[in-house]
Design an enzyme around this catalytic site. Structure first.
Site, PDB file in Angstrom:
ATOM      1  N   ASP A  98      14.426  10.255  47.057  1.00 31.33           N
ATOM      2  CA  ASP A  98      13.650   9.245  47.119  1.00 31.33           C
ATOM      3  C   ASP A  98      13.219   8.547  45.908  1.00 31.33           C
ATOM      4  OD1 ASP A  98      11.328   8.500  49.932  1.00 31.33           O
ATOM      5  OD2 ASP A  98      12.027   7.229  48.140  1.00 31.33           O
ATOM      6  N   ASP A 199      12.764   3.217  47.310  1.00 28.43           N
ATOM      7  CA  ASP A 199      11.420   2.688  47.967  1.00 28.43           C
ATOM      8  C   ASP A 199      11.104   1.117  47.709  1.00 28.43           C
ATOM      9  OD1 ASP A 199       9.003   3.738  49.013  1.00 28.43           O
ATOM     10  OD2 ASP A 199       8.192   3.005  47.075  1.00 28.43           O
ATOM     11  N   GLU A 254      14.964   0.384  51.302  1.00 26.78           N
ATOM     12  CA  GLU A 254      13.697   0.343  52.261  1.00 26.78           C
ATOM     13  C   GLU A 254      13.287  -1.100  51.690  1.00 26.78           C
ATOM     14  OE1 GLU A 254       9.978   1.442  51.119  1.00 26.78           O
ATOM     15  OE2 GLU A 254       9.255   1.670  53.276  1.00 26.78           O
ATOM     16  N   HIS A 327       7.870   8.661  57.414  1.00 23.90           N
ATOM     17  CA  HIS A 327       6.767   9.076  57.082  1.00 23.90           C
ATOM     18  C   HIS A 327       5.625   7.962  57.130  1.00 23.90           C
ATOM     19  CE1 HIS A 327       8.522   7.346  53.711  1.00 23.90           C
ATOM     20  NE2 HIS A 327       7.243   7.323  53.187  1.00 23.90           N
ATOM     21  N   ASP A 328       6.092   6.844  57.356  1.00 26.75           N
ATOM     22  CA  ASP A 328       5.105   5.713  57.339  1.00 26.75           C
ATOM     23  C   ASP A 328       4.927   5.218  58.889  1.00 26.75           C
ATOM     24  OD1 ASP A 328       6.718   4.064  54.531  1.00 26.75           O
ATOM     25  OD2 ASP A 328       4.814   5.598  54.699  1.00 26.75           O
TER      26      ASP A 328
HETATM   27  O1  TEU Z   1       6.530   2.174  51.863  1.00 30.57           O
HETATM   28  C1  TEU Z   1       6.518   0.654  51.801  1.00 30.57           C
HETATM   29  C2  TEU Z   1       5.843  -0.148  52.800  1.00 30.57           C
HETATM   30  O2  TEU Z   1       6.532  -0.947  53.133  1.00 30.57           O
HETATM   31  C3  TEU Z   1       4.671   0.553  53.524  1.00 30.57           C
HETATM   32  O3  TEU Z   1       3.742  -0.273  53.139  1.00 30.57           O
HETATM   33  C4  TEU Z   1       4.848   0.494  55.003  1.00 30.57           C
HETATM   34  O4  TEU Z   1       5.483  -1.020  55.201  1.00 30.57           O
HETATM   35  C5  TEU Z   1       3.523   0.451  55.551  1.00 30.57           C
HETATM   36  O5  TEU Z   1       3.019   1.829  55.021  1.00 30.57           O
HETATM   37  C6  TEU Z   1       3.509   0.666  57.010  1.00 30.57           C
HETATM   38  O6  TEU Z   1       2.159   0.678  57.452  1.00 30.57           O
HETATM   39  C7  TEU Z   1       6.896   2.732  50.825  1.00 30.57           C
HETATM   40  C8  TEU Z   1       6.878   4.145  51.185  1.00 30.57           C
HETATM   41  O7  TEU Z   1       7.552   4.426  52.416  1.00 30.57           O
HETATM   42  C9  TEU Z   1       5.438   4.382  51.459  1.00 30.57           C
HETATM   43  O8  TEU Z   1       5.156   5.837  51.816  1.00 30.57           O
HETATM   44  C10 TEU Z   1       4.644   4.230  50.123  1.00 30.57           C
HETATM   45  O9  TEU Z   1       3.215   4.412  50.305  1.00 30.57           O
HETATM   46  C11 TEU Z   1       4.833   2.943  49.372  1.00 30.57           C
HETATM   47  O10 TEU Z   1       6.198   2.373  49.689  1.00 30.57           O
HETATM   48  C12 TEU Z   1       4.513   2.765  48.159  1.00 30.57           C
HETATM   49  O11 TEU Z   1       5.388   3.687  47.454  1.00 30.57           O
END
Ligand code: TEU
Ligand code: CA
Length: 556
Positions: A98, A199, A254, A327-328
């Site tokens: 990642d 990311d 992403e 995970h989000d």
């Molecule tokens: O997520 C980016 C992102 O767009 C997130 O804000 C997501 O859309 C949101 O959490 C959905 O509710 C990436 C990673 O996947 C995330 O875990 C990190 O917290 C974020 O970037 C910062 O690195």
């Protein structure tokens, strides 16, 4: 259509903190992952996407990195990492790291230097601006509540952080930053890693004048104002030339805020940037007025419009990723299916619907078991700073009541995906012998890998079968996609076609029985997959609750 290994593989995402704890401290770790590689080989996946394991103060669970070439102490050592990588490769499983380079931790040596003085050599590694009208330089908001700017009195200036104030944004316009990132990426490829998930890579290039955006429910502008900036494609083409072209890597960006048109640049088939992107349109289909905080259920017609537009839009010109979870995101069976009595059949239906499409499938840990959202009782049960900050900000300002916000958190919080993987029915679901860092979902006794691996009708074995089916049928990988019944609110049906080969995929997204007219050409078709044991695609077919069927046209 160019054939590529990364178009034919299936990726499994591991969130290391919650996967498997090997030393009883209640936190998942690298040796825990190594101990479970045979489980992943049994499932049949080809690639692991490993969420960050780098040194980090864990403000955002590792997405705030303080040393890109060291392993977070809680997760183990670099030797543990090397051992895991070798063990994965020995099983024919590739490993994707990642890459979090839109920002670092504020404890990274670069930022510690940068904030010391205006003329420090690292000053321009980050984005510093003087205040405006006695406040922040513009109205951008952090994804984790509050402003996207933090005042630093040492030099009487503000620094930009699109995420937490402990995640200062890197200045990608500075060639020294790009040199550092590309050098670090090459270091990991030299170690043998097989690619990167990038990311928020769509945010790395900011408009030079950092203009105000449209305020959201908390009064700040969202990160979509920043997405797809002026130099993002130039920087990714440079990354491709200086890093990615040297080996057969797999890359997925992403891309918060990405549109179909932009995706054709990020992931185009001339392969000058990335292989594919994660888009978010289908993840916002059940959002509220101005944010994700809502418990609105998605309308299937919206999901069909979005996914079909991306299937047809990228066909022959780029490549899709296929995901319901990560995970989000909350658990898809609770969000788009049914986590009650139809849990297993709807988890299988959702997998059939998505993973029979064109694109690289991404399975998030526990999705292959039909793991569900979590009955969090109070705000104290949460660990995710996005959820905790949003709760205090939005109830404090009266946008939502505490009851409303708890309802939205139970439905949409990222912590729904971050509770410990459920290995078996023993204490703490076999995840740890210690006290888990976050609560275990109480349903682990009924939903766990141990039980499902021994039961041929389980969600686990259904996923295993779908993965095998993809490998045996090129039409699933490379065939064209055509939607049927666009107006149906209950049925998602589409065909896949490659030369003479043709599949029909039919999914009932409701708990009700729904009739479906099987197209003539499939009436004598062969059932390749189905989540009911006696599926048949005859005339006047009646789809049972959450029934999914894949039918292969028989050559006439
Ligand atoms: O997520 C980016 C992102 O767009 C997130 O804000 C997501 O859309 C949101 O959490 C959905 O509710 C990436 C990673 O996947 C995330 O875990 C990190 O917290 C974020 O970037 C910062 O690195
Ligand atoms: Ca541990």
């Amino acid at each position: 259509m160019k054939k590529r290994w990364w178009k034919e593989c299936v990726v499994y995402q591991i969130y290391p903190r919650s996967f498997c704890d090997s030393n009883g401290d209640g936190i998942g770790d690298i040796r825990g992952i190594t101990s479970k590689l045979d489980y992943l080989r049994e499932l049949g996946i080809d690639v692991i996407w490993l969420s960050p394991v780098y040194q980090s103060p864990n403000d955002d669970n590792g997405y705030d990195i303080s040393d890109y070439q060291a392993i977070m102490e809680e997760f183990g050592t670099m030797e543990d990492f090397d051992e895991m990588l070798a063990a994965a490769h020995a099983r024919g499983i590739r490993l994707v790291m990642d890459l979090v380079v839109n920002h670092t931790s504020d404890e990274h040596a670069w930022f510690v230097e940068s904030r010391k003085s205006l003329d420090n050599p690292y000053r321009d590694y980050y984005i510093w601006r003087p205040g405006k009208d006695g406040g922040a330089p513009n109205n951008w908001g952090s994804c984790f509540s509050g402003p996207a700017w933090e005042y630093d009195e040492t030099t009487d200036m503000y620094y930009l952080h699109l995420f937490s104030k402990k995640q200062p944004d890197l200045n990608w316009d500075n060639p020294a930053v790009r040199d550092e990132v590309f050098r670090m990426m090459n270091w990991w490829i030299d170690k043998g890693v097989d690619g990167f998930r990038m990311d928020v890579i769509s945010l790395i290039s900011k408009k030079p004048d950092l203009p105000d955006g449209v305020p959201g429910i908390n009064g700040y502008a969202g990160i979509d104002e920043v997405a797809n900036g002026p130099h993002v494609h130039e920087y990714l083409q440079e990354m491709r030339r200086r890093v990615l072209n040297r080996t057969e890597t797999i890359t997925v960006g992403e891309c918060s805020g990405v549109t179909l048109e932009e995706a054709k640049k990020y992931a185009d088939s001339s392969e000058t940037e990335l292989n594919m992107v994660f888009q978010f349109e289908h993840m916002r289909v059940d959002s509220g007025e101005n944010s994700k905080w809502s418990d609105r259920k998605a309308d299937l017609r919206d999901l069909k419009e979005i996914l079909s537009r991306w299937q047809k839009g990228l066909e022959d010109v780029a490549w899709n990723s296929l995901y319901w979870e990560n995970h989000d995101q909350p658990r898809s069976v609770s969000r788009f299916g049914d986590d009650g009595e139809c849990r297993e059949v709807s988890a299988k239906m959702l997998a059939t619907c998505l993973y029979m499409m064109q694109g690289t499938p991404y399975i998030y840990q526990g999705q292959e078991l039909g793991m569900t959202n979590v009955p969090f009782e109070s705000i104290e049960d949460f660990r995710d700073l996005e959820s905790i900050n949003a709760y205090h900000e939005l109830t404090g300002s009266g946008v939502f009541t505490k009851e409303e916000m708890m309802r939205y958190l139970r439905y949409k919080s990222r912590d729904n995906a971050r509770t410990p993987f459920q290995w078996n029915a023993e204490e703490n679901a076999g995840f740890t012998t210690g006290k888990p860092w976050i609560m275990v979902n109480p349903n682990y006794r009924e939903i766990n890998a141990g039980e499902q691996m021994c039961r041929g009708t389980s969600v686990f074995h259904y996923f295993r079968n779908l993965i095998r089916l993809r490998k045996e049928n090129e039409v699933i990988i490379y065939g064209t996609y055509d939607l049927l019944l666009p107006e149906s609110k209950e049925i998602y049906a589409y065909t896949r076609t490659l030369g003479e080969e043709k599949l029909l995929v039919v999914c009932n997204f409701t708990a009700r029985e729904v009739s479906f007219d099987v197209p003539e050409e499939f009436l004598k078709g062969r059932i390749l997959a189905g989540n009911y044991k006696d599926a048949k695609a005859g005339k006047d077919m009646v789809l049972r609750a959450y029934e999914a069927v894949v039918v292969k046209k028989q050559k006439s």
